[in-house]
Motif scaffolding. Structure first.
Motif, mmCIF file in Angstrom:
data_model
loop_
_atom_site.group_PDB
_atom_site.id
_atom_site.type_symbol
_atom_site.label_atom_id
_atom_site.label_comp_id
_atom_site.label_asym_id
_atom_site.label_seq_id
_atom_site.Cartn_x
_atom_site.Cartn_y
_atom_site.Cartn_z
ATOM 1 N N THR A 171 -93.529 -41.822 -28.562
ATOM 2 C CA THR A 171 -94.452 -42.880 -28.858
ATOM 3 C C THR A 171 -94.017 -44.169 -28.004
ATOM 4 O O THR A 171 -92.924 -44.505 -27.993
ATOM 5 C CB THR A 171 -94.808 -43.402 -30.327
ATOM 6 O OG1 THR A 171 -95.778 -44.478 -30.296
ATOM 7 C CG2 THR A 171 -93.580 -43.826 -30.967
ATOM 8 N N PRO A 172 -95.013 -44.881 -27.557
ATOM 9 C CA PRO A 172 -94.375 -46.187 -26.835
ATOM 10 C C PRO A 172 -94.288 -47.371 -27.913
ATOM 11 O O PRO A 172 -94.666 -47.252 -28.953
ATOM 12 C CB PRO A 172 -95.919 -46.847 -26.151
ATOM 13 C CG PRO A 172 -96.891 -46.007 -26.665
ATOM 14 C CD PRO A 172 -96.329 -44.720 -27.145
ATOM 15 N N GLY A 173 -93.312 -48.081 -27.599
ATOM 16 C CA GLY A 173 -92.967 -49.167 -28.513
ATOM 17 C C GLY A 173 -93.653 -50.377 -28.712
ATOM 18 O O GLY A 173 -94.683 -50.596 -27.932
ATOM 19 N N ALA A 174 -93.741 -51.025 -30.136
ATOM 20 C CA ALA A 174 -94.718 -51.893 -30.367
ATOM 21 C C ALA A 174 -94.534 -53.019 -29.683
ATOM 22 O O ALA A 174 -95.498 -54.039 -29.405
ATOM 23 C CB ALA A 174 -94.575 -52.133 -31.983
ATOM 24 N N ALA A 175 -93.069 -53.356 -29.200
ATOM 25 C CA ALA A 175 -92.954 -54.870 -28.415
ATOM 26 C C ALA A 175 -93.373 -54.659 -26.972
ATOM 27 O O ALA A 175 -93.185 -55.769 -26.456
ATOM 28 C CB ALA A 175 -91.444 -55.019 -28.739
#
Length: 348
Positions: A171-175
């Protein structure tokens, strides 16, 4: 927002028919004769539609790509006193509250098409942001991989932390990513403010891979992404399965119990050199022609309820009936706190 098919992504990242100007670029054309659109890197419209806008409006369209929607929002906030252009497209409901709080956009109450009013941003009383498209960030699975490995595919968020799926999710990171932020918000909606941190601890202990953006996750690391990846579970979109169809079947599925709704907005930038042209572009994005082109050109759903979807979408791009949501006011109030806590959990 997003492209979902590797073979089509390259086309989506090129703004066909537009004059593309980088942040260090420029133009000798008078500001009154052009409209500068600041947007994310996946913005794309068919050449004929760009030509139609330029012919109808009398303005030349200049497009400045600014990375992912999160990066785009950050740049708009940082340059609010000296805006990068006249109009912005691609700020979504996971980042919109930050842009509104910073006064990035000027009020413009565009006439919305049928059904679009339901996508207005709660709290945007001045109508500074106009909804243009929508979609859902959802966990996707490679059905072919799971069939070949005689393993039942996961069905919900809990399954992603199950040892049966260790080292399978990327998953791509939230930041660093708009869909990554949407996934964080989905887990907050599902597990509550007192439970999502524990969920992320379990997720990371189960070998979840974090990457910077959607393209890395889907194109490179996902087994169906064309990059010979080794992760059969990926964070993507509800529309993604419509682009992995062969022989009348899709090889991927979106897990509809994991979805978080995203709405992308357009808005006139406060301090724009050509606000009239900016308003004309916002209006143009709501026309039936543009709304009908959104699924094939940017892989998102139109906000105009009267626009028919492509045939593959009606079969394979299923949308959740009850997506996970977090109120924009809560996102605005807790974003920085949540991101700090998320960073702490995922860096252990």
């Amino acid at each position: 927002m997003h492209a979902v098919v590797p073979a089509l992504l390259g086309a989506a990242l090129v703004v066909t028919g537009c004059s593309v100007v980088g942040e260090d670029g420029g133009s000798d054309q008078p500001a009154s004769d052009r409209v500068v659109l600041v947007t994310h890197d996946s913005f794309a419209l068919p050449k004929q539609l760009v030509a139609r806008f330029e012919e109808q409006s009398g303005y030349r369209l200049v497009v400045r790509g600014s990375g992912d929607a999160g990066t785009l929002t950050n740049k708009l906030v940082l340059t609010q006193d000296d805006p990068l252009g006249d109009v912005a497209f691609g700020v979504d409901n996971t980042f919109a509250s930050r842009a509104l709080d910073a006064g990035v956009f000027a009020p413009y109450d565009a006439a919305l098409p049928d059904g679009a009013d339901r996508y207005r941003l709660p709290g945007d009383d001045e109508h500074a942001l106009t909804p243009v498209d929508n979609g859902n960030v959802c966990v996707n699975v490679d059905d072919t991989w799971f069939a070949d490995h005689h393993l039942a595919a996961p069905t919900d968020l809990d399954d992603l932390a199950d040892p049966a799926y260790k080292d399978l999710f990327v998953t791509p990171g939230a930041a660093t990513s708009s869909p990554g932020m949407a996934f964080l918000l989905a887990t907050i909606a599902a597990y509550g403010e007192d439970g999502w941190q524990d969920y992320w601890s379990r997720l990371m202990a189960n070998g979840t891979e974090l990457v910077d953006g959607w393209s890395q996750a889907y194109e490179v690391d996902f087994t169906q992404g064309g990059g010979k990846g080794d992760r059969p579970i990926v964070l993507s979109y509800d529309s993604s399965p419509a682009f992995t169809v062969s022989g009348g079947r899709s090889s991927t599925s979106a897990l509809l119990d994991t979805c978080f709704r995203q709405v992308e907005y357009a808005g006139v930038l406060a301090g724009a050199e050509n606000p009239t042209g900016a308003e004309a572009l916002v209006d143009f994005l709501l026309t039936p022609e543009v709304q009908a082109a959104l699924p094939d050109s940017m892989y998102v759903f139109p906000v105009d309820a009267s626009v028919p979807l492509p045939r593959q979408w009606s079969r394979f791009a299923r949308q959740p009936t009850d997506p996970l949501t977090v109120a924009p006011a809560d996102i605005s109030a807790h974003r920085d706190e949540w991101l700090r806590e998320w960073s702490d959990v995922t860096s252990r």
